[in-house]
Scaffold this active site. Structure first.
Site, PDB file in Angstrom:
ATOM      1  N   GLU A  52     -10.813  61.323  16.312  1.00 20.31           N
ATOM      2  CA  GLU A  52     -11.481  61.821  17.523  1.00 20.31           C
ATOM      3  C   GLU A  52     -11.808  63.308  17.396  1.00 20.31           C
ATOM      4  O   GLU A  52     -12.821  63.773  17.934  1.00 20.31           O
ATOM      5  CB  GLU A  52     -10.597  61.527  18.753  1.00 20.31           C
ATOM      6  CG  GLU A  52     -10.616  60.035  19.086  1.00 20.31           C
ATOM      7  CD  GLU A  52      -9.385  59.488  19.765  1.00 20.31           C
ATOM      8  OE1 GLU A  52      -8.548  60.281  20.251  1.00 20.31           O
ATOM      9  OE2 GLU A  52      -9.243  58.253  19.800  1.00 20.31           O
ATOM     10  N   GLU A  64      -6.281  55.519   9.737  1.00 23.52           N
ATOM     11  CA  GLU A  64      -6.767  55.054  11.032  1.00 23.52           C
ATOM     12  C   GLU A  64      -8.260  54.773  10.942  1.00 23.52           C
ATOM     13  O   GLU A  64      -9.071  55.706  11.062  1.00 23.52           O
ATOM     14  CB  GLU A  64      -6.526  56.120  12.103  1.00 23.52           C
ATOM     15  CG  GLU A  64      -5.083  56.523  12.268  1.00 23.52           C
ATOM     16  CD  GLU A  64      -4.803  57.026  13.673  1.00 23.52           C
ATOM     17  OE1 GLU A  64      -3.922  56.482  14.316  1.00 23.52           O
ATOM     18  OE2 GLU A  64      -5.498  57.951  14.125  1.00 23.52           O
ATOM     19  N   GLY A  95      -1.860  54.684  19.946  1.00 19.21           N
ATOM     20  CA  GLY A  95      -2.478  55.346  21.088  1.00 19.21           C
ATOM     21  C   GLY A  95      -2.120  54.627  22.382  1.00 19.21           C
ATOM     22  O   GLY A  95      -1.068  54.841  22.976  1.00 19.21           O
ATOM     23  N   GLY A  96      -3.006  53.732  22.799  1.00 16.70           N
ATOM     24  CA  GLY A  96      -2.868  53.063  24.103  1.00 16.70           C
ATOM     25  C   GLY A  96      -1.488  52.478  24.360  1.00 16.70           C
ATOM     26  O   GLY A  96      -0.921  52.657  25.451  1.00 16.70           O
ATOM     27  N   ASN A 137       0.683  58.641  20.205  1.00 20.33           N
ATOM     28  CA  ASN A 137      -0.266  59.726  20.470  1.00 20.33           C
ATOM     29  C   ASN A 137      -0.821  59.508  21.871  1.00 20.33           C
ATOM     30  O   ASN A 137      -1.609  58.592  22.087  1.00 20.33           O
ATOM     31  CB  ASN A 137      -1.380  59.665  19.408  1.00 20.33           C
ATOM     32  CG  ASN A 137      -2.499  60.649  19.661  1.00 20.33           C
ATOM     33  OD1 ASN A 137      -2.396  61.515  20.536  1.00 20.33           O
ATOM     34  ND2 ASN A 137      -3.565  60.532  18.893  1.00 20.33           N
ATOM     35  N   TRP A 138      -0.367  60.349  22.794  1.00 21.45           N
ATOM     36  CA  TRP A 138      -0.783  60.153  24.193  1.00 21.45           C
ATOM     37  C   TRP A 138      -2.222  60.639  24.439  1.00 21.45           C
ATOM     38  O   TRP A 138      -2.765  60.471  25.504  1.00 21.45           O
ATOM     39  CB  TRP A 138       0.193  60.855  25.136  1.00 21.45           C
ATOM     40  CG  TRP A 138       1.484  60.091  25.339  1.00 21.45           C
ATOM     41  CD1 TRP A 138       1.853  58.930  24.713  1.00 21.45           C
ATOM     42  CD2 TRP A 138       2.559  60.428  26.229  1.00 21.45           C
ATOM     43  NE1 TRP A 138       3.085  58.523  25.170  1.00 21.45           N
ATOM     44  CE2 TRP A 138       3.545  59.420  26.093  1.00 21.45           C
ATOM     45  CE3 TRP A 138       2.784  61.472  27.134  1.00 21.45           C
ATOM     46  CZ2 TRP A 138       4.738  59.441  26.837  1.00 21.45           C
ATOM     47  CZ3 TRP A 138       3.974  61.498  27.864  1.00 21.45           C
ATOM     48  CH2 TRP A 138       4.933  60.489  27.717  1.00 21.45           C
ATOM     49  N   LYS A 139      -2.801  61.325  23.459  1.00 19.47           N
ATOM     50  CA  LYS A 139      -4.170  61.853  23.594  1.00 19.47           C
ATOM     51  C   LYS A 139      -4.287  62.652  24.901  1.00 19.47           C
ATOM     52  O   LYS A 139      -3.324  63.318  25.276  1.00 19.47           O
ATOM     53  CB  LYS A 139      -5.177  60.698  23.496  1.00 19.47           C
ATOM     54  CG  LYS A 139      -4.959  59.868  22.218  1.00 19.47           C
ATOM     55  CD  LYS A 139      -6.037  58.868  21.944  1.00 19.47           C
ATOM     56  CE  LYS A 139      -5.721  58.108  20.650  1.00 19.47           C
ATOM     57  NZ  LYS A 139      -6.738  57.139  20.287  1.00 19.47           N
ATOM     58  N   HIS A 172      -7.276  63.979  13.415  1.00 23.72           N
ATOM     59  CA  HIS A 172      -7.498  62.671  14.045  1.00 23.72           C
ATOM     60  C   HIS A 172      -8.994  62.382  14.088  1.00 23.72           C
ATOM     61  O   HIS A 172      -9.805  63.305  14.255  1.00 23.72           O
ATOM     62  CB  HIS A 172      -6.905  62.678  15.455  1.00 23.72           C
ATOM     63  CG  HIS A 172      -6.858  61.319  16.066  1.00 23.72           C
ATOM     64  ND1 HIS A 172      -7.958  60.729  16.638  1.00 23.72           N
ATOM     65  CD2 HIS A 172      -5.857  60.408  16.146  1.00 23.72           C
ATOM     66  CE1 HIS A 172      -7.627  59.521  17.062  1.00 23.72           C
ATOM     67  NE2 HIS A 172      -6.355  59.305  16.777  1.00 23.72           N
ATOM     68  N   SER A 200      -5.272  50.188  17.353  1.00 27.95           N
ATOM     69  CA  SER A 200      -5.024  48.965  18.129  1.00 27.95           C
ATOM     70  C   SER A 200      -3.704  48.273  17.784  1.00 27.95           C
ATOM     71  O   SER A 200      -3.602  47.053  17.880  1.00 27.95           O
ATOM     72  CB  SER A 200      -6.198  47.978  17.974  1.00 27.95           C
ATOM     73  OG  SER A 200      -7.361  48.515  18.570  1.00 27.95           O
ATOM     74  N   GLY A 229      -8.651  51.895  19.729  1.00 30.00           N
ATOM     75  CA  GLY A 229      -8.943  51.582  21.126  1.00 30.00           C
ATOM     76  C   GLY A 229      -9.871  50.397  21.321  1.00 30.00           C
ATOM     77  O   GLY A 229     -10.378  50.174  22.423  1.00 30.00           O
TER      78      GLY A 229
END
Ligand code: 13P
Length: 248
Positions: free
Chosen positions: A93, A161, A227-228, A8-10, A91, A206, A167
């Site tokens: 977020e 999640e 993510g990251g 997920n590049w967000k 998500h 993470s 993150g």
């Protein structure tokens, strides 16, 4: 069950990052036992498709309606037209920043499935809820509220999640992941019978090349949402490689 490793590049990524997708696609072709997916920002979806090879391309959100007066929004059908195979719904977020609720997330997932997409429905407790000992209860309730009742293993993926692990570099213990994933599996079987055994459950928060092997070894962890560590091929490809070894 095939392992799914999804990135997920967000709100990250420019055209230059499609070079990372080229490298991810090249590596994915060598690990055909693993399904690999990337959700770039909407603006890159159309351009990403020719770089994707066997990597699934998908959206990070969609609207519940098929079209209409919804300024700034994207429908599931529009994602399909750009070559999307899946969309992430709910998500944490989006729940936190945009107040998305379980009924809204369920409606988005239903719209996604109706358009032919796989809905990756995200559920997970926040830190406060974990500290209060309510993680299992909260996740169960989100699952009940946000998973469409007519889902199948072909059009639903559930992603656990925990918001406090996203993150932050902190991850739940093996036992905590097992506890939640076993509960999710039991509920999916309750809801969908035998098909519930075949619905993939991802872990997200993470995940990196250092912890992926132990996370993917947990029972009822059928992949990861990353993510990251999905932003560069250098970090993402080793996770795909680990998943290929685990699924052997
Ligand atoms: P991180 O891997 O950066 O913790 O993000 C996880 C996530 O939110 C994937 O959707």
């Amino acid at each position: 069950m095939r392992t799914l490793i999804a990135g997920n590049w967000k709100m990250n990524g420019s055209r230059a990052m499609l070079a990372e997708l080229d490298r991810i696609a090249e590596a994915a072709s060598a690990y055909s036992d693993v399904d690999v997916a990337i959700a770039p920002p909407f603006t890159l979806l159309g351009e990403a498709q020719p770089h994707a090879g066997r990597v699934w391309i998908g959206g990070q959100d969609c609207h519940r309606a098929a079209q209409g007066a919804h300024t700034g929004c994207i429908s599931a059908g529009m994602l399909v037209e750009m070559g999307a195979r899946f969309v992430i719904c709910g998500h944490s977020e989006r729940r936190a920043e945009f107040g998305e609720t379980d009924p809204l997330i369920r409606a988005k997932a239903e719209a996604a499935q109706a358009a032919g997409l796989i809905a990756i429905v995200c559920i997970g407790e926040d830190e406060h809820e974990r500290d209060e000992g309510r993680a299992v209860e909260v996740v169960a309730c989100e699952l009940d509220g946000s998973v469409p009742p007519a889902s199948t293993p072909e059009n639903l993926v559930v992603s656990y999640e925990p918001a406090w692990a996203i993150g932050t570099g902190r991850i739940p213990t093996f036992d905590q992941i097992c506890e939640i994933h076993s509960m999710i599996r039991a509920k999916l079987i309750q809801l969908f019978g035998e098909a519930g055994v075949r619905i993939r459950i991802l872990y997200g928060g993470s995940v990196n090349a250092g912890n992926a092997a132990s996370i993917l070894a947990c029972p009822h962890v059928n992949g990861a949402l990353i993510g990251g560590a999905s932003l560069t091929a250098d970090q993402f490809v080793p996770i795909v490689e680990i998943a290929a070894n685990v699924s052997q």
